[in-house]
Design a protein around this motif. Structure first.
Motif, PDB file in Angstrom:
ATOM      1  N   ALA A  93      25.173  -8.035  83.737  1.00 38.27           N
ATOM      2  CA  ALA A  93      26.306  -8.917  83.429  1.00 38.27           C
ATOM      3  C   ALA A  93      27.026  -9.349  84.703  1.00 38.27           C
ATOM      4  CB  ALA A  93      27.268  -8.220  82.469  1.00 38.27           C
ATOM      5  N   TYR A  94      27.226  -8.425  85.642  1.00 39.32           N
ATOM      6  CA  TYR A  94      27.837  -8.782  86.925  1.00 39.32           C
ATOM      7  C   TYR A  94      26.946  -9.755  87.697  1.00 39.32           C
ATOM      8  CZ  TYR A  94      31.933  -5.693  87.007  1.00 39.32           C
ATOM      9  OH  TYR A  94      33.149  -5.100  86.757  1.00 39.32           O
ATOM     10  N   ARG A  95      25.632  -9.504  87.735  1.00 42.83           N
ATOM     11  CA  ARG A  95      24.723 -10.408  88.449  1.00 42.83           C
ATOM     12  C   ARG A  95      24.765 -11.808  87.840  1.00 42.83           C
ATOM     13  NH1 ARG A  95      21.459  -5.898  88.678  1.00 42.83           N
ATOM     14  NH2 ARG A  95      20.304  -6.545  86.825  1.00 42.83           N
ATOM     15  N   ASP A  96      24.777 -11.885  86.522  1.00 43.32           N
ATOM     16  CA  ASP A  96      24.772 -13.177  85.846  1.00 43.32           C
ATOM     17  C   ASP A  96      26.092 -13.925  86.059  1.00 43.32           C
ATOM     18  OD1 ASP A  96      23.617 -15.148  84.021  1.00 43.32           O
ATOM     19  OD2 ASP A  96      25.154 -14.455  82.615  1.00 43.32           O
ATOM     20  N   ASP A 102      27.701 -14.532  97.235  1.00 35.57           N
ATOM     21  CA  ASP A 102      26.676 -13.950  98.091  1.00 35.57           C
ATOM     22  C   ASP A 102      26.126 -12.678  97.452  1.00 35.57           C
ATOM     23  OD1 ASP A 102      26.050 -11.997 100.619  1.00 35.57           O
ATOM     24  OD2 ASP A 102      25.591 -14.116 101.031  1.00 35.57           O
ATOM     25  N   ALA A 103      24.824 -12.507  97.543  1.00 36.45           N
ATOM     26  CA  ALA A 103      24.166 -11.349  96.913  1.00 36.45           C
ATOM     27  C   ALA A 103      24.747 -10.027  97.390  1.00 36.45           C
ATOM     28  CB  ALA A 103      22.671 -11.389  97.171  1.00 36.45           C
ATOM     29  N   SER A 104      25.183  -9.951  98.632  1.00 33.96           N
ATOM     30  CA  SER A 104      25.729  -8.691  99.138  1.00 33.96           C
ATOM     31  C   SER A 104      27.026  -8.308  98.419  1.00 33.96           C
ATOM     32  CB  SER A 104      25.961  -8.762 100.646  1.00 33.96           C
ATOM     33  OG  SER A 104      26.970  -9.711 100.955  1.00 33.96           O
ATOM     34  N   ILE A 105      27.796  -9.300  98.005  1.00 31.15           N
ATOM     35  CA  ILE A 105      29.032  -9.030  97.276  1.00 31.15           C
ATOM     36  C   ILE A 105      28.706  -8.482  95.895  1.00 31.15           C
ATOM     37  CG2 ILE A 105      31.096 -10.079  96.273  1.00 31.15           C
ATOM     38  CD1 ILE A 105      30.987 -12.100  98.620  1.00 31.15           C
TER      39      ILE A 105
END
Length: 124
Positions: A93-96, A102-105
């Motif tokens: 859910a956070y990724r979506d 930025d991916a690192s965040i």
């Protein structure tokens, strides 16, 4: 405990940031903190990107009550430690929701250190 309305869930899913305040032992609210939140079905989850040492997270440990504000959603809540079984869904859910960052965040909010602070937020 109460349940979120569809409008509340839709708002929380739509906005990037919410404000949460924990309730002190004397019943007053701590200063609001801006954090990220995600929706998983009819549930709302939050995490501390800085893990259990974050002051706002530690403040939720006392009464486990507080307040949530997000673009018109303004309600008292209860903070419930989430079972680790939901972590994969919450990670997704956070990724979506935050994929434009930025991916690192996003990776930091999904780190094992942050995941151990996952809380279910329920209206009171």
């Amino acid at each position: 405990m109460a349940a979120w309305t569809n409008d509340q869930l839709d708002t929380i899913a739509r906005v990037d940031e919410i404000e949460i305040s924990s309730r002190r032992t004397d019943g007053t609210l701590n200063t609001p903190r801006i954090i990220w939140a995600v929706r998983d079905g009819d549930d709302v989850y939050i995490r501390s990107v800085n893990g259990p040492s974050a002051a706002w997270y530690r403040a939720t440990r006392g009464r486990r009550e507080g307040h949530l504000h997000a673009s018109g959603v303004d309600t008292d809540v209860v903070f419930i430690d989430a079972d680790a079984a939901v972590n994969d869904r919450v990670d997704a859910a956070y990724r979506d929701k935050y994929r434009r960052y930025d991916a690192s965040i996003v990776d930091s909010i999904n780190s094992p250190h942050a995941a151990e602070t996952t809380m279910l937020v329920v209206p009171r």
